[in-house]
Design an enzyme around this catalytic site. Structure first.
Site, PDB file in Angstrom:
ATOM      1  N   HIS A  16       0.848  -1.199   0.000  1.00 45.24           N
ATOM      2  CA  HIS A  16       0.000   0.000   0.000  1.00 45.24           C
ATOM      3  C   HIS A  16       0.886   1.253   0.000  1.00 45.24           C
ATOM      4  CE1 HIS A  16      -3.035  -2.613   2.400  1.00 45.24           C
ATOM      5  NE2 HIS A  16      -3.579  -2.425   1.223  1.00 45.24           N
ATOM      6  N   LYS A  40     -17.858  -5.990   8.020  1.00 45.87           N
ATOM      7  CA  LYS A  40     -16.644  -6.763   7.757  1.00 45.87           C
ATOM      8  C   LYS A  40     -15.770  -6.714   9.006  1.00 45.87           C
ATOM      9  CE  LYS A  40     -12.995  -6.869   4.238  1.00 45.87           C
ATOM     10  NZ  LYS A  40     -12.479  -6.181   3.047  1.00 45.87           N
ATOM     11  N   SER A 127      -2.805  -7.558   3.215  1.00 46.86           N
ATOM     12  CA  SER A 127      -3.000  -7.425   4.666  1.00 46.86           C
ATOM     13  C   SER A 127      -3.289  -8.800   5.273  1.00 46.86           C
ATOM     14  CB  SER A 127      -4.173  -6.488   4.954  1.00 46.86           C
ATOM     15  OG  SER A 127      -3.935  -5.220   4.416  1.00 46.86           O
TER      16      SER A 127
HETATM   17  P1  ADP Z   1      -9.926  -3.744  -0.102  1.00 54.78           P
HETATM   18  O1  ADP Z   1     -10.533  -4.483   1.050  1.00 54.78           O
HETATM   19  O2  ADP Z   1     -10.742  -2.596  -0.586  1.00 54.78           O
HETATM   20  O3  ADP Z   1      -9.414  -4.605  -1.238  1.00 54.78           O
HETATM   21  P2  ADP Z   1      -7.197  -3.416   0.730  1.00 54.78           P
HETATM   22  O4  ADP Z   1      -6.728  -2.627   1.892  1.00 54.78           O
HETATM   23  O5  ADP Z   1      -6.969  -4.894   0.756  1.00 54.78           O
HETATM   24  O6  ADP Z   1      -8.701  -3.019   0.565  1.00 54.78           O
HETATM   25  O7  ADP Z   1      -6.551  -2.860  -0.603  1.00 54.78           O
HETATM   26  C1  ADP Z   1      -6.739  -1.533  -1.012  1.00 54.78           C
HETATM   27  C2  ADP Z   1      -6.174  -1.343  -2.408  1.00 54.78           C
HETATM   28  O8  ADP Z   1      -4.769  -1.554  -2.356  1.00 54.78           O
HETATM   29  C3  ADP Z   1      -6.701  -2.309  -3.451  1.00 54.78           C
HETATM   30  O9  ADP Z   1      -6.795  -1.612  -4.686  1.00 54.78           O
HETATM   31  C4  ADP Z   1      -5.622  -3.348  -3.559  1.00 54.78           C
HETATM   32  O10 ADP Z   1      -5.594  -3.960  -4.838  1.00 54.78           O
HETATM   33  C5  ADP Z   1      -4.394  -2.502  -3.324  1.00 54.78           C
HETATM   34  N1  ADP Z   1      -3.270  -3.273  -2.796  1.00 54.78           N
HETATM   35  C6  ADP Z   1      -3.275  -4.123  -1.758  1.00 54.78           C
HETATM   36  N2  ADP Z   1      -2.064  -4.688  -1.570  1.00 54.78           N
HETATM   37  C7  ADP Z   1      -1.267  -4.157  -2.532  1.00 54.78           C
HETATM   38  C8  ADP Z   1       0.105  -4.359  -2.913  1.00 54.78           C
HETATM   39  N3  ADP Z   1       0.868  -5.253  -2.289  1.00 54.78           N
HETATM   40  N4  ADP Z   1       0.585  -3.639  -3.951  1.00 54.78           N
HETATM   41  C9  ADP Z   1      -0.224  -2.769  -4.617  1.00 54.78           C
HETATM   42  N5  ADP Z   1      -1.514  -2.556  -4.328  1.00 54.78           N
HETATM   43  C10 ADP Z   1      -2.037  -3.234  -3.317  1.00 54.78           C
END
Ligand code: ADP
Length: 161
Positions: A16, A40, A127
């Site tokens: 992120h 959630k 995550s």
């Molecule tokens: P959600 O529950 O909305 O998917 P996340 O916190 O898991 O929320 O992810 C938020 C955004 O960050 C999403 O667009 C996801 O694809 C992106 N994301 C998550 N992990 C990574 C990563 N390792 N590299 C790039 N983008 C990521």
């Protein structure tokens, strides 16, 4: 141009943060939208998730952190920012992200969803993986910032992972 980066961030990872940093170099302002979804179950409360993002983006001066509940399109309308960025890690992300982007576009035609491809170094990182590793005392160094690592250790000790 300003952009919203929405997500659960439960907790924020280096994947992120890589995306946030790259967006902060391309856009005037990055508005991180932390989803407060009561349906959630999250390990970290909304306050904890925001605090961890705040502490790990201290060095970036055009990053703002907000929380929202309900629909992303309503949040985007409320703050008058019709641009969203989402990360794409692998092909497996694509189908869901495409569906989400099209649904949002249908409901709010002015909304644009931009995709940023994950850094290869973090393309496996989520995550959920980080929480799973921490649960079994796996090494999360290099996957999350140190404040997140300590927060995960605390959750594990409290039996909350
Ligand atoms: P959600 O529950 O909305 O998917 P996340 O916190 O898991 O929320 O992810 C938020 C955004 O960050 C999403 O667009 C996801 O694809 C992106 N994301 C998550 N992990 C990574 C990563 N390792 N590299 C790039 N983008 C990521």
């Amino acid at each position: 141009m300003n952009v919203i980066y929405p997500g659960s961030f439960d907790p924020v990872t280096n994947g992120h943060l890589d995306l946030i940093k790259r967006c902060s170099e391309k856009f005037d302002k990055v508005i991180i939208g932390v989803l407060n979804n009561i349906a959630k179950k999250s390990v970290f409360s909304i306050e904890e998730r925001i605090d961890l993002i705040e502490r790990s983006t201290e060095n970036l001066h055009n990053v703002e952190i907000n929380s929202f509940s309900g629909l992303l399109i309503d949040f985007a309308k409320e703050i008058e920012c019709p641009n969203i960025v989402r990360g794409l890690r692998a092909v497996s992300d694509f189908e869901y992200e495409m569906q989400l982007a099209l649904a949002n576009k249908k409901l709010y035609p002015d909304l644009e969803t931009l995709f940023m491809v994950s850094n290869t170094e973090y393309s496996f990182l989520s995550s959920s993986i980080v929480k799973e590793l921490a649960k079994f005392d796996g090494d999360v160094n290099g996957l999350v910032p140190k404040e997140v690592k300590f927060a995960l250790i605390k959750k594990k000790k409290a039996g909350d992972l």
